[in-house]
Scaffold this active site. Structure first.
Site, mmCIF file in Angstrom:
data_model
loop_
_atom_site.group_PDB
_atom_site.id
_atom_site.type_symbol
_atom_site.label_atom_id
_atom_site.label_comp_id
_atom_site.label_asym_id
_atom_site.label_seq_id
_atom_site.Cartn_x
_atom_site.Cartn_y
_atom_site.Cartn_z
ATOM 1 N N ASP A 167 0.872 -1.178 0.000
ATOM 2 C CA ASP A 167 0.000 0.000 0.000
ATOM 3 C C ASP A 167 0.910 1.231 0.000
ATOM 4 O O ASP A 167 2.144 1.123 -0.181
ATOM 5 C CB ASP A 167 -1.000 -0.030 1.176
ATOM 6 C CG ASP A 167 -0.350 0.293 2.530
ATOM 7 O OD1 ASP A 167 0.902 0.407 2.613
ATOM 8 O OD2 ASP A 167 -1.092 0.441 3.515
ATOM 9 N N CYS A 194 3.383 -2.710 4.025
ATOM 10 C CA CYS A 194 2.448 -1.625 4.355
ATOM 11 C C CYS A 194 3.142 -0.781 5.415
ATOM 12 O O CYS A 194 4.372 -0.902 5.586
ATOM 13 C CB CYS A 194 1.075 -2.149 4.761
ATOM 14 S SG CYS A 194 0.998 -3.086 6.297
ATOM 15 N N THR A 235 3.039 -0.837 8.734
ATOM 16 C CA THR A 235 3.576 -1.666 9.823
ATOM 17 C C THR A 235 3.952 -3.082 9.381
ATOM 18 O O THR A 235 4.607 -3.808 10.129
ATOM 19 C CB THR A 235 2.518 -1.833 10.920
ATOM 20 O OG1 THR A 235 1.361 -2.469 10.325
ATOM 21 C CG2 THR A 235 2.110 -0.495 11.519
ATOM 22 N N HIS A 247 10.623 -22.757 10.355
ATOM 23 C CA HIS A 247 9.489 -23.347 11.077
ATOM 24 C C HIS A 247 8.156 -23.186 10.345
ATOM 25 O O HIS A 247 7.335 -24.096 10.358
ATOM 26 C CB HIS A 247 9.337 -22.707 12.458
ATOM 27 C CG HIS A 247 10.410 -23.123 13.424
ATOM 28 N ND1 HIS A 247 10.314 -22.875 14.770
ATOM 29 C CD2 HIS A 247 11.579 -23.772 13.236
ATOM 30 C CE1 HIS A 247 11.396 -23.355 15.385
ATOM 31 N NE2 HIS A 247 12.184 -23.892 14.471
ATOM 32 N N HIS A 277 7.467 -29.711 12.021
ATOM 33 C CA HIS A 277 6.814 -28.516 11.488
ATOM 34 C C HIS A 277 5.935 -28.840 10.278
ATOM 35 O O HIS A 277 5.045 -28.075 9.934
ATOM 36 C CB HIS A 277 7.866 -27.475 11.126
ATOM 37 C CG HIS A 277 8.714 -27.097 12.297
ATOM 38 N ND1 HIS A 277 8.206 -26.424 13.387
ATOM 39 C CD2 HIS A 277 10.013 -27.364 12.577
ATOM 40 C CE1 HIS A 277 9.177 -26.247 14.282
ATOM 41 N NE2 HIS A 277 10.270 -26.825 13.818
HETATM 42 C C1 RB5 Z 1 -2.082 2.942 6.343
HETATM 43 O O1 RB5 Z 1 -2.028 4.206 6.902
HETATM 44 C C2 RB5 Z 1 -1.672 1.888 7.366
HETATM 45 O O2 RB5 Z 1 -2.734 1.647 8.214
HETATM 46 C C3 RB5 Z 1 -1.221 0.631 6.684
HETATM 47 O O3 RB5 Z 1 -0.126 0.920 5.858
HETATM 48 C C4 RB5 Z 1 -0.766 -0.499 7.577
HETATM 49 O O4 RB5 Z 1 0.179 -0.074 8.512
HETATM 50 C C5 RB5 Z 1 -1.828 -1.303 8.171
HETATM 51 O O5 RB5 Z 1 -1.578 -2.314 8.854
#
Ligand code: RB5
Length: 145
Positions: A8, A66, A68, A99, A134
């Site tokens: 994203d 993304c 996080t 694993h 595993h």
């Molecule tokens: C977008 O702002 C953010 O929520 C997305 O990139 C991600 O971190 C979601 O888990």
């Protein structure tokens, strides 16, 4: 090896850095499913697209991004046959391969430096699946969807 990438907006810049480095390797074919800018988009769309790409056998592995790494991991794991792990350390990269037999890994573009991501990718790509006990657990995962 063919590797599919998707992100994203929060992971876009790190995806671009990783794409540049992996594309320079003669043994690696990179497919980029987007996104193509830092304009806001929804990570589930891109996580699902990468998951389907790997699950259908069009690529052997995937790397998704993304902000996080968490949302896009959840999205990719909604696709049957996908085992996606969000990677934050060298040990996680190794264990995701050894694993969990992770066929996709994820990074948080707002938390992971490009040089760390590239190191973790190499650890994941070169660490062998341990199989053995595993194997049953990964089989149980694959039966869930
Ligand atoms: C977008 O702002 C953010 O929520 C997305 O990139 C991600 O971190 C979601 O888990």
């Amino acid at each position: 090896m063919k590797i599919v990438l998707a992100s994203d907006h929060g992971g876009y810049r790190l995806k671009e850095d990783v794409k540049k480095a992996l594309s320079a390797r003669s043994d690696t074919e990179v497919v980029d499913l987007g996104t193509d800018s830092e304009e806001s988009v929804d990570y589930p769309v891109f996580g699902e697209a990468a998951g389907k790409y790997v699950a259908s056998g069009k690529a052997e592995r995937g790397i998704v991004f993304c902000g996080t790494g968490m949302g896009i991991t959840i999205a990719a794991n909604k696709v049957k046959g996908i085992r996606c792990a969000n990677i934050t350390s060298e040990a996680f990269a190794a264990l995701a391969a050894e694993h969990n037999h992770a066929n996709i890994i994820a990074f948080g573009g707002r938390f992971i430096a490009p040089e760390d991501a590239l190191h973790f990718i190499d650890v994941w790509l070169t660490t062998k699946w341990a199989g053995d006990r595993h194997e049953r657990r990964v089989g149980e995962l694959d039966e869930m969807l």
